[in-house]
Design a protein around this motif. Structure first.
Motif, PDB file in Angstrom:
ATOM      1  N   ARG A  10       0.812  -1.222   0.000  1.00 59.67           N
ATOM      2  CA  ARG A  10       0.000   0.000   0.000  1.00 59.67           C
ATOM      3  C   ARG A  10       0.844   1.271   0.000  1.00 59.67           C
ATOM      4  O   ARG A  10       0.348   2.333  -0.299  1.00 59.67           O
ATOM      5  CB  ARG A  10      -0.969   0.004   1.180  1.00 59.67           C
ATOM      6  N   SER A  11       2.129   1.152   0.342  1.00 63.81           N
ATOM      7  CA  SER A  11       2.977   2.344   0.409  1.00 63.81           C
ATOM      8  C   SER A  11       3.974   2.458  -0.747  1.00 63.81           C
ATOM      9  O   SER A  11       4.760   3.402  -0.795  1.00 63.81           O
ATOM     10  CB  SER A  11       3.718   2.383   1.742  1.00 63.81           C
ATOM     11  N   ILE A  12       3.937   1.537  -1.701  1.00 67.84           N
ATOM     12  CA  ILE A  12       4.865   1.577  -2.836  1.00 67.84           C
ATOM     13  C   ILE A  12       4.437   2.700  -3.790  1.00 67.84           C
ATOM     14  O   ILE A  12       3.293   2.731  -4.250  1.00 67.84           O
ATOM     15  CB  ILE A  12       4.887   0.227  -3.578  1.00 67.84           C
ATOM     16  N   PRO A  13       5.337   3.615  -4.119  1.00 66.96           N
ATOM     17  CA  PRO A  13       4.959   4.729  -4.997  1.00 66.96           C
ATOM     18  C   PRO A  13       4.868   4.327  -6.471  1.00 66.96           C
ATOM     19  O   PRO A  13       5.584   3.442  -6.946  1.00 66.96           O
ATOM     20  CB  PRO A  13       6.068   5.748  -4.775  1.00 66.96           C
ATOM     21  N   GLU A  21       3.048  11.543  -7.953  1.00 66.27           N
ATOM     22  CA  GLU A  21       3.349  10.323  -7.212  1.00 66.27           C
ATOM     23  C   GLU A  21       2.157   9.943  -6.336  1.00 66.27           C
ATOM     24  O   GLU A  21       1.567  10.791  -5.666  1.00 66.27           O
ATOM     25  CB  GLU A  21       4.590  10.504  -6.350  1.00 66.27           C
ATOM     26  N   LYS A  22       1.799   8.673  -6.368  1.00 70.45           N
ATOM     27  CA  LYS A  22       0.684   8.117  -5.603  1.00 70.45           C
ATOM     28  C   LYS A  22       1.123   6.820  -4.956  1.00 70.45           C
ATOM     29  O   LYS A  22       2.136   6.236  -5.323  1.00 70.45           O
ATOM     30  CB  LYS A  22      -0.512   7.821  -6.525  1.00 70.45           C
ATOM     31  N   THR A  23       0.302   6.346  -4.012  1.00 67.43           N
ATOM     32  CA  THR A  23       0.414   4.995  -3.474  1.00 67.43           C
ATOM     33  C   THR A  23      -1.001   4.437  -3.402  1.00 67.43           C
ATOM     34  O   THR A  23      -1.977   5.194  -3.506  1.00 67.43           O
ATOM     35  CB  THR A  23       1.041   4.965  -2.059  1.00 67.43           C
ATOM     36  N   ASP A  26      -3.395   6.120  -1.065  1.00 67.06           N
ATOM     37  CA  ASP A  26      -4.085   7.338  -1.504  1.00 67.06           C
ATOM     38  C   ASP A  26      -5.513   7.056  -1.967  1.00 67.06           C
ATOM     39  O   ASP A  26      -6.310   7.982  -2.118  1.00 67.06           O
ATOM     40  CB  ASP A  26      -3.325   8.018  -2.643  1.00 67.06           C
ATOM     41  N   LEU A 111       5.576  -1.703  -7.692  1.00 62.76           N
ATOM     42  CA  LEU A 111       4.276  -2.237  -7.271  1.00 62.76           C
ATOM     43  C   LEU A 111       4.065  -3.634  -7.858  1.00 62.76           C
ATOM     44  O   LEU A 111       3.647  -4.555  -7.165  1.00 62.76           O
ATOM     45  CB  LEU A 111       3.143  -1.303  -7.704  1.00 62.76           C
TER      46      LEU A 111
END
Length: 167
Positions: A10-13, A21-23, A26, A111
């Motif tokens: 869930r935290s991999i950009p 940039e998202k994860t 978000d 991801l």
């Protein structure tokens, strides 16, 4: 069963279609259906079913995310603008389409490197087989993997989604 890798996933950009940039975090803490998509593939009609899933389950927390990928026979050759236009006009896609990525090989998106560790219902893991491979990350951290030929509205996909939604 949840494990520490679910938090990591869930935290991999990654980047959205505009380059921000998202994860996965978000997009909330509900289930996320992650799909590598392509506009010129025999499986492209799955866009319609993916959109239906987003419409049917989105208000209960499901997020469908499309990741364009041109690794399979060059079936996603367009620019991001062309891809977004095609998805909206041809399929009525309202779910987010992310930036184009690689899903296999040494330059695969981080991801997808993490997601490919998940096994499908046959126990197989490893490289993405083709466009429209689906990964459902549940709030509890489980990753359900469905091969490209499994349609988004297949009973096993629906059952995994419904089991991961709040009552």
């Amino acid at each position: 069963m949840a494990d520490s890798s679910s938090v990591e996933i869930r935290s991999i950009p990654f980047h959205d279609a505009e380059g921000a940039e998202k994860t996965l975090a978000d997009f909330g803490d509900g289930p996320v259906l992650i799909v590598n998509v392509a506009s010129k593939c025999g499986l492209t009609p799955q866009y319609e079913q993916l959109e239906q899933l987003q419409r049917e389950y989105g208000d209960r927390g499901l997020r469908v995310l499309g990741f364009p990928c041109n690794q399979f026979m060059g079936q996603e050759p367009g620019s991001m603008e062309e891809i977004l236009d095609y998805c909206a006009v041809t399929w009525g896609v309202s779910f987010p389409i992310m930036d184009k990525i690689r899903v296999n090989g040494s330059h695969a998106a981080p991801l997808y490197k993490a997601l490919k560790k998940a096994r499908n219902h046959e126990g197989a893991k490893g490289p993405v087989m083709w466009n429209f491979e689906k990964f459902l990350l549940t709030p509890s951290g489980e990753v359900h993997r469905f091969r490209p030929q499994t349609k988004p509205d297949a009973p096993e996909v629906i059952a995994a989604i419904e089991a991961s939604l709040p009552a």
